[in-house]
Motif scaffolding. Structure first.
Motif, PDB file in Angstrom:
ATOM      1  N   LEU A  82      10.978 -48.361  78.647  1.00 42.47           N
ATOM      2  CA  LEU A  82      10.248 -47.758  77.532  1.00 42.47           C
ATOM      3  C   LEU A  82      11.219 -47.232  76.482  1.00 42.47           C
ATOM      4  CD1 LEU A  82       7.656 -46.406  76.211  1.00 42.47           C
ATOM      5  CD2 LEU A  82       8.262 -44.392  77.568  1.00 42.47           C
ATOM      6  N   CYS A  83      12.193 -46.443  76.932  1.00 47.33           N
ATOM      7  CA  CYS A  83      13.156 -45.846  76.004  1.00 47.33           C
ATOM      8  C   CYS A  83      14.021 -46.911  75.330  1.00 47.33           C
ATOM      9  CB  CYS A  83      14.046 -44.843  76.743  1.00 47.33           C
ATOM     10  SG  CYS A  83      13.154 -43.373  77.308  1.00 47.33           S
ATOM     11  N   PHE A  84      14.411 -47.929  76.105  1.00 47.09           N
ATOM     12  CA  PHE A  84      15.215 -49.021  75.550  1.00 47.09           C
ATOM     13  C   PHE A  84      14.438 -49.745  74.457  1.00 47.09           C
ATOM     14  CE2 PHE A  84      16.498 -53.585  75.821  1.00 47.09           C
ATOM     15  CZ  PHE A  84      17.767 -53.439  75.271  1.00 47.09           C
ATOM     16  N   GLY A  85      13.165 -50.008  74.712  1.00 47.91           N
ATOM     17  CA  GLY A  85      12.332 -50.682  73.718  1.00 47.91           C
ATOM     18  C   GLY A  85      12.173 -49.870  72.455  1.00 47.91           C
ATOM     19  N   MET A  92       4.591 -71.687  71.687  1.00 51.39           N
ATOM     20  CA  MET A  92       4.091 -71.209  72.974  1.00 51.39           C
ATOM     21  C   MET A  92       3.811 -69.706  72.945  1.00 51.39           C
ATOM     22  SD  MET A  92       5.926 -71.379  76.702  1.00 51.39           S
ATOM     23  CE  MET A  92       6.283 -73.134  76.498  1.00 51.39           C
ATOM     24  N   PHE A  93       4.771 -68.928  72.486  1.00 49.90           N
ATOM     25  CA  PHE A  93       4.614 -67.476  72.493  1.00 49.90           C
ATOM     26  C   PHE A  93       3.539 -66.994  71.517  1.00 49.90           C
ATOM     27  CE2 PHE A  93       7.916 -68.327  69.329  1.00 49.90           C
ATOM     28  CZ  PHE A  93       7.537 -67.513  68.265  1.00 49.90           C
ATOM     29  N   LEU A  94       3.224 -67.805  70.506  1.00 49.91           N
ATOM     30  CA  LEU A  94       2.219 -67.403  69.526  1.00 49.91           C
ATOM     31  C   LEU A  94       0.807 -67.409  70.106  1.00 49.91           C
ATOM     32  CD1 LEU A  94       3.531 -69.242  66.336  1.00 49.91           C
ATOM     33  CD2 LEU A  94       3.671 -66.799  66.864  1.00 49.91           C
ATOM     34  N   SER A  95       0.643 -68.001  71.292  1.00 49.01           N
ATOM     35  CA  SER A  95      -0.682 -68.056  71.920  1.00 49.01           C
ATOM     36  C   SER A  95      -0.953 -66.846  72.817  1.00 49.01           C
ATOM     37  CB  SER A  95      -0.820 -69.344  72.740  1.00 49.01           C
ATOM     38  OG  SER A  95       0.124 -69.368  73.808  1.00 49.01           O
ATOM     39  N   ILE A  96      -0.003 -65.935  72.945  1.00 46.63           N
ATOM     40  CA  ILE A  96      -0.180 -64.752  73.787  1.00 46.63           C
ATOM     41  C   ILE A  96      -1.337 -63.900  73.256  1.00 46.63           C
ATOM     42  CG2 ILE A  96       0.874 -62.563  74.486  1.00 46.63           C
ATOM     43  CD1 ILE A  96       3.543 -63.970  74.653  1.00 46.63           C
ATOM     44  N   LEU A 132       6.803 -62.850  70.294  1.00 44.83           N
ATOM     45  CA  LEU A 132       8.047 -63.366  70.873  1.00 44.83           C
ATOM     46  C   LEU A 132       8.672 -62.326  71.798  1.00 44.83           C
ATOM     47  CD1 LEU A 132      10.250 -65.513  71.089  1.00 44.83           C
ATOM     48  CD2 LEU A 132      11.277 -64.577  68.998  1.00 44.83           C
ATOM     49  N   GLY A 133       8.637 -61.063  71.379  1.00 47.74           N
ATOM     50  CA  GLY A 133       9.177 -59.992  72.216  1.00 47.74           C
ATOM     51  C   GLY A 133       8.460 -59.901  73.543  1.00 47.74           C
ATOM     52  N   LEU A 134       7.145 -59.983  73.526  1.00 49.34           N
ATOM     53  CA  LEU A 134       6.358 -59.949  74.759  1.00 49.34           C
ATOM     54  C   LEU A 134       6.683 -61.154  75.640  1.00 49.34           C
ATOM     55  CD1 LEU A 134       2.913 -58.850  73.262  1.00 49.34           C
ATOM     56  CD2 LEU A 134       4.387 -57.481  74.757  1.00 49.34           C
ATOM     57  N   PHE A 135       6.855 -62.305  75.005  1.00 50.23           N
ATOM     58  CA  PHE A 135       7.186 -63.523  75.747  1.00 50.23           C
ATOM     59  C   PHE A 135       8.548 -63.392  76.423  1.00 50.23           C
ATOM     60  CE2 PHE A 135       9.193 -67.731  75.908  1.00 50.23           C
ATOM     61  CZ  PHE A 135       8.245 -68.452  76.614  1.00 50.23           C
ATOM     62  N   GLY A 153      10.173 -56.327  66.861  1.00 49.52           N
ATOM     63  CA  GLY A 153       9.295 -57.118  67.727  1.00 49.52           C
ATOM     64  C   GLY A 153       9.739 -57.102  69.173  1.00 49.52           C
ATOM     65  N   LEU A 154      11.036 -57.260  69.394  1.00 44.94           N
ATOM     66  CA  LEU A 154      11.563 -57.254  70.757  1.00 44.94           C
ATOM     67  C   LEU A 154      11.378 -55.867  71.382  1.00 44.94           C
ATOM     68  CD1 LEU A 154      13.060 -58.698  73.032  1.00 44.94           C
ATOM     69  CD2 LEU A 154      15.221 -58.050  71.940  1.00 44.94           C
ATOM     70  N   GLY A 155      11.672 -54.827  70.615  1.00 50.11           N
ATOM     71  CA  GLY A 155      11.469 -53.466  71.103  1.00 50.11           C
ATOM     72  C   GLY A 155      10.018 -53.217  71.464  1.00 50.11           C
ATOM     73  N   SER A 156       9.114 -53.749  70.646  1.00 51.03           N
ATOM     74  CA  SER A 156       7.684 -53.614  70.928  1.00 51.03           C
ATOM     75  C   SER A 156       7.325 -54.280  72.245  1.00 51.03           C
ATOM     76  CB  SER A 156       6.857 -54.235  69.800  1.00 51.03           C
ATOM     77  OG  SER A 156       7.067 -53.560  68.578  1.00 51.03           O
ATOM     78  N   GLY A 157       7.975 -55.408  72.538  1.00 53.71           N
ATOM     79  CA  GLY A 157       7.719 -56.107  73.793  1.00 53.71           C
ATOM     80  C   GLY A 157       8.004 -55.223  74.996  1.00 53.71           C
TER      81      GLY A 157
END
Length: 215
Positions: free
Chosen positions: A31-34, A1-5, A205-208, A135-139
């Motif tokens: 922003l800083c947390f990411g 699912m998240f790969l379709s973002i 995945l991070g964005l999702f 990846g999560l930080g990028s999200g």
């Protein structure tokens, strides 16, 4: 699912304007947390000793030559990349500036605080965890919408100038960073490949996760 973002999600705390130097406290905090997660993940790859991400390969190579720490080398490389924006007519945002500072600091703090594991399984676990955290930080950092990092801005600027596909431009940039960094003595290995093949899905995945859980 998240790969379709296909686009960056807009959440409650996203900045409405990219070049906003007075964002909401929640926007700035996320922003800083990411960026902290991003820098921590990059550092875990270094600690794993399995191979660094392309730009950290370059930073490590530069640190070997100059005697600077990897974090400080990353800072100066980021500033050098940012200086190229002038010729590409790119505008930095608050996120651009914080990207340079926070990731550099997190690299040095984490690398100096952790010991590289002796177990091969633990080393690869750190590498995989590192890519996931990047990846999560990028999200978080991308969703804040406060401006791209120096390397992302270089990518988009060169794409506009050359009219070449973004994948080709980014690929050439990353390969150049790895090649120069490896020549200078930076660590290239399986961890570098894990990053290369895993970062795309992990950012998606991070964005999702940000969109579904933190929105």
């Amino acid at each position: 699912m998240f790969l379709s973002i296909k686009k960056i999600p807009v959440v409650d705390w996203s900045s409405k304007e990219t070049f906003n130097f007075k964002p909401k406290a929640s926007t700035f905090s996320y922003l800083c947390f990411g960026l902290m997660l991003f820098g921590f993940g990059e550092a875990l790859l270094v600690v794993s000793t399995t191979g660094n991400s392309p730009w950290t390969v370059l930073a490590e190579g530069a640190s070997i030559i100059t005697g600077l720490s990897i974090g400080v080398a990353t800072f100066f490389i980021s500033v050098a990349v940012l200086s190229l924006w002038f010729f590409l007519k790119q505008k930095p945002g608050l996120g651009t500036i914080m990207n340079i500072i926070i990731i550099s600091v997190m690299l040095d703090v984490t690398i100096s605080s952790l010991v590289s594991p002796s177990s091969l399984i633990s080393q690869y676990f750190l590498a995989i965890l590192g890519v996931f955290l990047v990846g999560l930080g990028s999200g978080f950092y991308l969703t804040a919408n406060l401006g791209p990092g120096p390397r992302d801005g270089l990518m988009t600027g060169l794409t506009k100038k050359t009219n070449l596909p973004i994948a080709l431009v980014r690929g050439c940039i990353e390969i150049t960073a790895v090649g120069v960094g490896w020549y200078l003595g930076g660590t290239v290995g399986v961890g570098t490949l894990i990053y290369a093949f895993g970062i795309g899905p992990c950012v998606a995945l991070g964005l999702f996760i940000v969109d579904k859980i933190f929105n």
